[in-house]
Design a protein around this motif. Structure first.
Motif, PDB file in Angstrom:
ATOM      1  N   VAL A 488      22.037   3.568  -8.062  1.00 40.97           N
ATOM      2  CA  VAL A 488      20.656   3.298  -7.672  1.00 40.97           C
ATOM      3  C   VAL A 488      19.950   4.649  -7.598  1.00 40.97           C
ATOM      4  O   VAL A 488      20.415   5.557  -6.897  1.00 40.97           O
ATOM      5  N   TYR A 489      18.837   4.783  -8.336  1.00 38.68           N
ATOM      6  CA  TYR A 489      18.120   6.053  -8.407  1.00 38.68           C
ATOM      7  C   TYR A 489      16.740   5.909  -7.755  1.00 38.68           C
ATOM      8  O   TYR A 489      16.121   4.838  -7.799  1.00 38.68           O
ATOM      9  N   ALA A 520      22.388  -0.016 -13.375  1.00 37.55           N
ATOM     10  CA  ALA A 520      21.636   0.883 -12.500  1.00 37.55           C
ATOM     11  C   ALA A 520      20.293   0.254 -12.161  1.00 37.55           C
ATOM     12  O   ALA A 520      19.715  -0.490 -12.960  1.00 37.55           O
ATOM     13  N   LEU A 521      19.825   0.545 -10.974  1.00 35.14           N
ATOM     14  CA  LEU A 521      18.472   0.206 -10.547  1.00 35.14           C
ATOM     15  C   LEU A 521      17.712   1.504 -10.327  1.00 35.14           C
ATOM     16  O   LEU A 521      18.284   2.501  -9.870  1.00 35.14           O
ATOM     17  N   THR A 522      16.432   1.498 -10.648  1.00 30.35           N
ATOM     18  CA  THR A 522      15.596   2.689 -10.460  1.00 30.35           C
ATOM     19  C   THR A 522      14.354   2.287  -9.675  1.00 30.35           C
ATOM     20  O   THR A 522      13.682   1.314 -10.018  1.00 30.35           O
ATOM     21  N   TYR A 523      14.060   3.049  -8.613  1.00 29.80           N
ATOM     22  CA  TYR A 523      13.001   2.672  -7.685  1.00 29.80           C
ATOM     23  C   TYR A 523      11.987   3.787  -7.498  1.00 29.80           C
ATOM     24  O   TYR A 523      12.329   4.975  -7.487  1.00 29.80           O
ATOM     25  N   VAL A 524      10.731   3.363  -7.273  1.00 31.66           N
ATOM     26  CA  VAL A 524       9.684   4.241  -6.754  1.00 31.66           C
ATOM     27  C   VAL A 524       9.000   3.489  -5.616  1.00 31.66           C
ATOM     28  O   VAL A 524       8.533   2.361  -5.804  1.00 31.66           O
ATOM     29  N   PHE A 525       8.969   4.098  -4.427  1.00 29.60           N
ATOM     30  CA  PHE A 525       8.283   3.494  -3.284  1.00 29.60           C
ATOM     31  C   PHE A 525       6.804   3.879  -3.312  1.00 29.60           C
ATOM     32  O   PHE A 525       6.452   5.022  -3.594  1.00 29.60           O
ATOM     33  N   ARG A 526       5.950   2.907  -2.980  1.00 29.47           N
ATOM     34  CA  ARG A 526       4.512   3.157  -2.857  1.00 29.47           C
ATOM     35  C   ARG A 526       4.029   2.632  -1.509  1.00 29.47           C
ATOM     36  O   ARG A 526       4.565   1.655  -0.982  1.00 29.47           O
ATOM     37  N   THR A 527       3.015   3.279  -0.970  1.00 31.02           N
ATOM     38  CA  THR A 527       2.478   2.905   0.337  1.00 31.02           C
ATOM     39  C   THR A 527       1.043   2.399   0.181  1.00 31.02           C
ATOM     40  O   THR A 527       0.386   2.673  -0.835  1.00 31.02           O
ATOM     41  N   PRO A 528       0.520   1.659   1.172  1.00 29.17           N
ATOM     42  CA  PRO A 528      -0.785   1.015   1.001  1.00 29.17           C
ATOM     43  C   PRO A 528      -1.950   1.961   0.760  1.00 29.17           C
ATOM     44  O   PRO A 528      -2.971   1.544   0.203  1.00 29.17           O
ATOM     45  N   ASP A 529      -1.839   3.227   1.170  1.00 27.96           N
ATOM     46  CA  ASP A 529      -2.950   4.153   0.981  1.00 27.96           C
ATOM     47  C   ASP A 529      -3.039   4.686  -0.444  1.00 27.96           C
ATOM     48  O   ASP A 529      -4.024   5.342  -0.794  1.00 27.96           O
ATOM     49  N   LEU A 530      -2.045   4.413  -1.285  1.00 27.33           N
ATOM     50  CA  LEU A 530      -2.034   4.914  -2.657  1.00 27.33           C
ATOM     51  C   LEU A 530      -2.700   3.919  -3.603  1.00 27.33           C
ATOM     52  O   LEU A 530      -2.750   2.717  -3.339  1.00 27.33           O
ATOM     53  N   ALA A 531      -3.182   4.437  -4.723  1.00 31.15           N
ATOM     54  CA  ALA A 531      -3.758   3.577  -5.753  1.00 31.15           C
ATOM     55  C   ALA A 531      -2.673   2.696  -6.367  1.00 31.15           C
ATOM     56  O   ALA A 531      -1.520   3.118  -6.505  1.00 31.15           O
ATOM     57  N   ILE A 603      17.710  -3.338  -1.364  1.00 27.42           N
ATOM     58  CA  ILE A 603      17.390  -2.301  -2.342  1.00 27.42           C
ATOM     59  C   ILE A 603      18.579  -2.053  -3.265  1.00 27.42           C
ATOM     60  O   ILE A 603      18.430  -1.863  -4.474  1.00 27.42           O
ATOM     61  N   ALA A 604      19.761  -2.081  -2.697  1.00 27.91           N
ATOM     62  CA  ALA A 604      20.951  -1.744  -3.477  1.00 27.91           C
ATOM     63  C   ALA A 604      21.323  -2.816  -4.487  1.00 27.91           C
ATOM     64  O   ALA A 604      21.953  -2.521  -5.504  1.00 27.91           O
ATOM     65  N   THR A 605      20.912  -4.072  -4.227  1.00 26.66           N
ATOM     66  CA  THR A 605      21.430  -5.157  -5.060  1.00 26.66           C
ATOM     67  C   THR A 605      20.379  -6.074  -5.651  1.00 26.66           C
ATOM     68  O   THR A 605      20.659  -6.793  -6.605  1.00 26.66           O
ATOM     69  N   LYS A 611      13.098  -8.524  -2.270  1.00 30.89           N
ATOM     70  CA  LYS A 611      12.974  -9.455  -1.149  1.00 30.89           C
ATOM     71  C   LYS A 611      13.400  -8.726   0.114  1.00 30.89           C
ATOM     72  O   LYS A 611      14.545  -8.333   0.259  1.00 30.89           O
ATOM     73  N   VAL A 612      12.455  -8.525   1.006  1.00 31.24           N
ATOM     74  CA  VAL A 612      12.738  -7.827   2.250  1.00 31.24           C
ATOM     75  C   VAL A 612      12.863  -8.861   3.353  1.00 31.24           C
ATOM     76  O   VAL A 612      11.971  -9.665   3.571  1.00 31.24           O
TER      77      VAL A 612
END
Length: 701
Positions: A488-489, A520-531, A603-605, A611-612
């Motif tokens: 997981v990246y 492999a899974l690849t992630y980028v986290f984004r927050t509500p203040d970002l476009a 996140i890992a699977t 789904k949180v």
């Protein structure tokens, strides 16, 4: 006789941690004046002569403020420093960075977030960035007028006062309007850019670009398109063609490329900081404050990067003062031995903090009791039975936090003399306090790549069989969770340029496509203040991102509640490392790993969408997605009628549970707008607790 302590809902001594320097409002007379004055003396060397300065001022060594033990007031001293400097400095509070290869990017992002905060504590104050931009532009125009522009020479005195913040408020709108109109075309900017060199300011050929960026920061609306584009440029992000046009930049000034190495990102970020510090010759010096340095102690690469940063700050940045705080033991045993010998020389001699004396203890206790509305005769009962004398019978001084903890117990005993001693606070209690504190401060709810990196690195390492660590040779996916059969990246990107996101998607395909040889899974986290990304116009980038999505690429849109919980988790762990709570770092981290276990597992699977899981109170942190309306409302304050209702209620009751206030307003969903209003109002203060937030009425001068 009635007990005056019974009716006070909030123990006035339970708040024993300074979470943010700007929260400091009271100081004991004489306590740590000597350390503060040593730092202020160093700052005074940056103020020589009138503004603007003839040339940038070389910086001194980093001022090393050392606490003999936990709870002696490192962050409190920074708060006093911020107050003492007022509008004489542009103040930047820096929490620890997490990526040793992009430290300057983290410092730049935190600097710009700090610059976007109010110039002082008042709700009407402009941001530090707006003040910096207006002050710099006004001085540059005044320089121009004094060097052969008779048509505007009469405006010089007013421009100098505008730049220094001494122009009468009644004259501000007209003068700002005149200055804004002057920069409406490129002609004046082209002429003024050459004046920068006369003050030995070197912006590496981007003089005109910097002036145009300052114009957008000074005169555009806070959420205007030009200002947003200017902030992207300051963050060293690439600009879209329409943004380049909005800012009237030359194409060569759009130097933040889409596909870059970590080294290039770091270097460009440092260049932006250099430019800001160079321009401080026209305005105020910067003060960079590195706090919570205990968090570097477990990572030799981070310590080395910190040393490199201190070296570069000393050697290559002008017009600034750097302050570093540390606990004595952490500094001597964990940090200093891992610094390069040459980098150790860039720190000053240790500036030791002092403990509080008996007289100071009485002053502090009386102040806390007065703030909660207690009369002097009732406050005197606190010191009965020689309580304070006994506390200092074998000591000449005590750490402030140790005093407050004893005072908290004393208050509880006076308020409930027949009750059993309260149970010690649990980690869940302490987490909820941090969570309520984050919810109370909008500035702490923004995108922070270091918080996300910390979560992936420290909390993520708890999963069975995982090896969590930094990657090698990757441009964007700088961290990984590694199992024998899968990966997981994680990439950390706050920008919204299509080339950058196409490059991220290309790297995701390389990591997780068929050629990678393992799932492999690849992630980028984004927050509500970002476009939001991708934008509708991203034809090429979206196609690549869609292809990457078929191979495990995911953009995780965190909710505001999730952002608050991640920040709260990091603050709780930091408090443990600093000795601010009665739990060790390892014990606190283990608790956090358990709390967030379902989120980590998802996140890992999980596939798309992430789904949180929702959980009961006290369980793991993730919450369901909020609606768009709730997220939007959370960023705004109350309207006039609702605010008057709040002010009347809190003024009447002095301290009141936020749930009571929301009942009076009639809408529970107004919690976040209410907290925004409390944050901005000088007479209101939020007290986060483990179960609720109390609102207190404050009497201001």
């Amino acid at each position: 006789m009635s007990n005056p302590y019974v009716g006070i809902q909030v123990n006035p001594f339970e708040d024993a941690i300074v979470r943010e320097p700007r929260d400091v409002t009271f100081s004991v007379n004489g306590l740590n004046d000597a350390p503060l004055n040593r730092v202020l003396t160093k700052f005074a060397a940056l103020e020589g002569g009138e503004l603007p300065r003839s040339s940038p001022v070389k910086s001194d060594r980093a001022q090393l403020v050392v606490s003999p033990d936990r709870g002696y007031g490192k962050s409190h001293l920074l708060g006093r420093l911020f107050t003492a400097l007022g509008r004489k400095a542009t103040k930047v509070y820096l929490r620890p960075f997490q990526d040793p290869y992009k430290a300057w990017q983290s410092i730049l992002l935190l600097t710009l977030q700090e610059l976007d905060r109010p110039d002082d504590g008042s709700a009407e104050a402009p941001s530090q960035l707006s003040s910096l931009a207006v002050g710099t532009l006004a001085h540059i125009v005044a320089d121009f007028a004094e060097n052969g522009a008779p048509e505007i020479a009469a405006a010089v005195p007013a421009l100098r006062r505008l730049a220094s913040g001494t122009l009468p408020a009644a004259e501000m709108p007209a003068r700002l309007g005149w200055l804004s109109a002057l920069f409406a075309s490129n002609g004046p900017i082209n002429r003024l850019a050459g004046l920068l060199r006369s003050r030995h300011i070197d912006l590496h050929g981007h003089e005109k670009a910097w002036l145009k960026i300052l114009v957008a920061c000074a005169f555009d609306e806070a959420d205007g398109e030009r200002r947003r584009a200017a902030l992207k440029w300051l963050r060293a992000e690439p600009l879209e063609p329409e943004e380049v046009e909005q800012l009237r930049l030359d194409q060569a000034d759009n130097d933040g490329r889409g596909d870059v190495t970590p080294q290039e990102i770091n270097a460009l970020s440092f260049g932006r900081l250099q430019g800001l510090c160079q321009l401080a010759s026209y305005y105020r010096p910067f003060v960079f404050c590195f706090d919570q340095t205990e968090c570097y102690a477990s990572d030799a690469l981070l310590i080395k990067a910190l040393g490199n940063c201190i070296e570069q700050l000393y050697a290559e940045l002008r017009n600034h003062l750097t302050v570093v705080t540390a606990n004595q033991r952490n500094w001597v045993e964990d940090i200093k031995p891992h610094l390069e010998p040459a980098h150790r020389d860039r720190f000053s001699q240790e500036i030791a903090l002092e403990g509080i004396t008996k007289a100071g203890a009485r002053e502090l206790i009386e102040n806390r009791l007065t703030l909660c509305g207690m009369q002097p005769r009732d406050a005197a009962r606190f010191f009965s039975d020689a309580w304070l004398d006994d506390l200092f019978s074998t000591l000449t001084e005590l750490g402030v936090r140790a005093l407050l903890m004893r005072a908290e117990d004393r208050f509880t005993a006076l308020a409930r003399p027949d009750a059993a001693p309260p149970s010690p606070q649990t980690l869940d209690d302490l987490f909820q306090i941090e969570l309520n504190n984050i919810r109370s401060q909008k500035a702490l709810q923004v995108y922070n790549q270091d918080c996300l990196m910390w979560f992936a690195k420290d909390v993520g390492q708890a999963m069975t069989g995982v090896k969590a660590g930094r990657t090698s040779g990757r441009r964007y996916f700088s961290f990984e969770w590694r199992w024998p059969d899968r990966r997981v990246y994680f990439a950390f990107e706050g920008g919204d340029h299509w080339r950058r996101w196409k490059a991220i998607a290309d790297e995701a395909i390389a990591l997780s496509g068929p050629q990678s040889g393992r799932p492999a899974l690849t992630y980028v986290f984004r927050t509500p203040d970002l476009a939001r990304v991708p934008r509708p116009s991203w034809a090429v980038a979206k196609a690549t991102m869609d292809q990457a999505g078929r191979h495990g690429f995911r953009i995780v849109e965190l909710t505001l509640d999730q952002v608050c919980e991640l920040h709260a988790a990091r603050e709780l762990y930091s408090n443990a490392l600093q000795g601010n709570i009665a739990f060790s770092g390892p014990a606190t981290l283990a608790w956090l790993q358990t709390r967030f276990a379902p989120f980590l597992a998802d996140i890992a699977t999980a596939g798309m969408p992430i789904k949180v899981r929702s959980v009961d109170a006290g369980g793991p942190a993730a919450n369901p997605q909020r609606t768009t309306r709730q997220t939007t409302d959370a960023s705004h304050a109350l309207d006039g009628d609702d605010l008057r209702t709040v002010l009347d209620l809190v003024r009447e009751q002095r301290i009141v549970d936020i749930s009571v206030v929301l009942d009076r307003l009639g809408r529970k969903e107004l919690r976040d707008p209410l907290l925004r209003s409390v944050e901005a109002h000088p007479n209101l203060k939020a007290h986060p607790g483990p179960k609720t937030i109390f609102l207190q009425w404050r009497i201001t001068a």
